[in-house]
Design a protein around this motif. Structure first.
Motif, PDB file in Angstrom:
ATOM      1  N   MET A 167    -106.746  81.515  83.604  1.00  0.00           N
ATOM      2  CA  MET A 167    -108.002  81.562  84.356  1.00  0.00           C
ATOM      3  C   MET A 167    -107.968  80.600  85.540  1.00  0.00           C
ATOM      4  SD  MET A 167    -111.615  80.122  82.979  1.00  0.00           S
ATOM      5  CE  MET A 167    -112.751  79.401  84.181  1.00  0.00           C
ATOM      6  N   THR A 172    -107.106  78.686  78.680  1.00  0.00           N
ATOM      7  CA  THR A 172    -107.797  78.717  79.978  1.00  0.00           C
ATOM      8  C   THR A 172    -106.858  78.601  81.176  1.00  0.00           C
ATOM      9  OG1 THR A 172    -108.200  76.326  79.777  1.00  0.00           O
ATOM     10  CG2 THR A 172    -109.962  77.808  79.045  1.00  0.00           C
ATOM     11  N   ALA A 219    -113.001  82.792  78.203  1.00  0.00           N
ATOM     12  CA  ALA A 219    -111.569  82.585  77.983  1.00  0.00           C
ATOM     13  C   ALA A 219    -111.304  81.941  76.619  1.00  0.00           C
ATOM     14  CB  ALA A 219    -110.980  81.714  79.096  1.00  0.00           C
ATOM     15  N   LEU A 220    -112.265  81.146  76.139  1.00  0.00           N
ATOM     16  CA  LEU A 220    -112.116  80.491  74.840  1.00  0.00           C
ATOM     17  C   LEU A 220    -112.540  81.402  73.684  1.00  0.00           C
ATOM     18  CD1 LEU A 220    -113.478  76.928  75.738  1.00  0.00           C
ATOM     19  CD2 LEU A 220    -111.080  77.600  75.404  1.00  0.00           C
ATOM     20  N   HIS A 258    -114.385  70.433  78.013  1.00  0.00           N
ATOM     21  CA  HIS A 258    -113.906  71.591  78.770  1.00  0.00           C
ATOM     22  C   HIS A 258    -114.072  71.464  80.277  1.00  0.00           C
ATOM     23  CE1 HIS A 258    -118.038  72.279  77.272  1.00  0.00           C
ATOM     24  NE2 HIS A 258    -118.267  72.738  78.481  1.00  0.00           N
ATOM     25  N   THR A 277    -115.164  80.133  81.508  1.00  0.00           N
ATOM     26  CA  THR A 277    -114.442  79.237  80.602  1.00  0.00           C
ATOM     27  C   THR A 277    -114.686  79.619  79.146  1.00  0.00           C
ATOM     28  OG1 THR A 277    -114.459  77.370  82.143  1.00  0.00           O
ATOM     29  CG2 THR A 277    -114.245  76.849  79.804  1.00  0.00           C
TER      30      THR A 277
END
Length: 328
Positions: free
Chosen positions: A307, A304, A185-186, A234, A182
């Motif tokens: 993903m 995200t 991806a950020l 998140h 995560t």
């Protein structure tokens, strides 16, 4: 004669009490976990469960609760379940996902709209599906599962107003594959570190901050060295309460049923107790001088989304994902 008779009666009664006590302690279980003793998931879940097992079994089963990492960290305790050196533990689902990556679907970013959504999914098949996967992938059994709180990000030296502000920032995470992915991806730099070392890692600038939920971060005193709270929301933390297969197979069917009933009732109790905790700890953090920022999360979700889609497909997690979507 009366003295002798009374003495014999007293001795007999004492022996009876000793036998009763031995019967009451027929099964003793060690429950170890990483969460501090004062944390709500210890007070209102782990310890509540331990006390309830004793009550429901009329003292036949005794659960000794060891909070705060006394018996080891999360990975150590899960390995202990497999070896039979620990009877029970509860751990973040994200860490248990190391045994079956598909379980990480519950940790995917922005998949639950609310904690109520999580409970609906659990009631409509998600809990059973998780139990079945854990049974297949590990040597322990899930007794219960609770959604705890949404996770945010706490930084030492900077605010985050936009997604770009996270680029290259070193974030402490647990050894949880989905949380690591995560933050990649950020655009951040996730760094797995045990929770007991997070304070020092931030203080010495090994990392720039950490992610987690309010109560846990407050409990381990990280706000002393980091003051910038970013409401990234998140993911939703789930804890699983587990029992070693070795221990489970030692129990009678009646004892197994008692443990499972206690797990269910403890989860119901925590659901009620947890309702106000997040707001309480927001205020506690503010009292410690922590400032809050709330970025627009739409770019976070968009970053995200690929993903999430890839994860469900690549890890054969459609059974879990479909329940989450159906109950949205």
């Amino acid at each position: 004669m009366n003295f002798v008779r009374n003495g014999m009666l007293a001795t007999t009664a004492a022996l009876g009490l000793m036998v009763g006590a031995a019967q009451a302690a027929e099964v003793t279980l060690k429950l170890g976990h990483h969460v501090p003793a004062e944390h709500s998931t210890n007070r209102e879940y782990a310890q509540y469960f331990a006390d309830l097992v004793g009550d429901l079994s009329n003292g036949e089963i005794e659960v000794h609760n060891y909070p705060g990492g006394q018996l080891g960290g999360q990975r150590d305790l899960l390995e202990g379940l497999e070896l039979g050196t620990v009877d029970m533990t509860y751990a973040d689902l994200g860490v248990i996902a190391n045994y079956d990556l598909a379980l990480g679907v519950l940790d995917l970013p922005y998949v639950f709209d609310s904690i109520d959504h999580a409970y609906r999914a659990m009631d409509e098949g998600l809990l059973s599906a998780v139990q079945a996967r854990v049974d297949k992938a590990t040597s322990f059994h899930v007794v219960g599962m609770i959604p705890v709180a949404f996770r945010d990000t706490l930084l030492a030296d900077k605010d985050v107003e936009t997604l770009d502000d996270l680029k290259g920032v070193k974030i402490r995470t647990p050894q949880a594959p989905v949380l690591i992915d995560t933050f990649r991806a950020l655009g951040a730099n996730p760094t797995p570190i045990p929770s007991g070392e997070a304070y020092t890692a931030i203080q010495t600038h090994v990392v720039d901050g950490m992610e987690g939920h309010k109560e846990f971060i407050y409990a381990i005193r990280v706000p002393e060295v980091a003051k910038h709270w970013v409401e990234t929301k998140h993911n939703l933390t789930f804890n699983l309460l587990n029992i070693s297969d070795i221990t489970w197979n030692r129990l009678t069917e009646k004892q197994q049923a008692t443990v499972m009933e206690a797990g269910k009732k403890a989860g119901e109790h925590f659901r009620t107790a947890n309702a106000e905790i997040d707001d309480q700890f927001r205020q506690k953090l503010k009292d410690e001088g922590v400032t809050f920022s709330t970025p627009d999360l739409k770019p976070f979700r968009e970053a995200t989304a690929p993903m999430v889609e890839s994860f469900v497909k690549d890890n054969d997690a459609s059974d879990l994902w479909n329940i989450i979507e159906k109950t949205r």
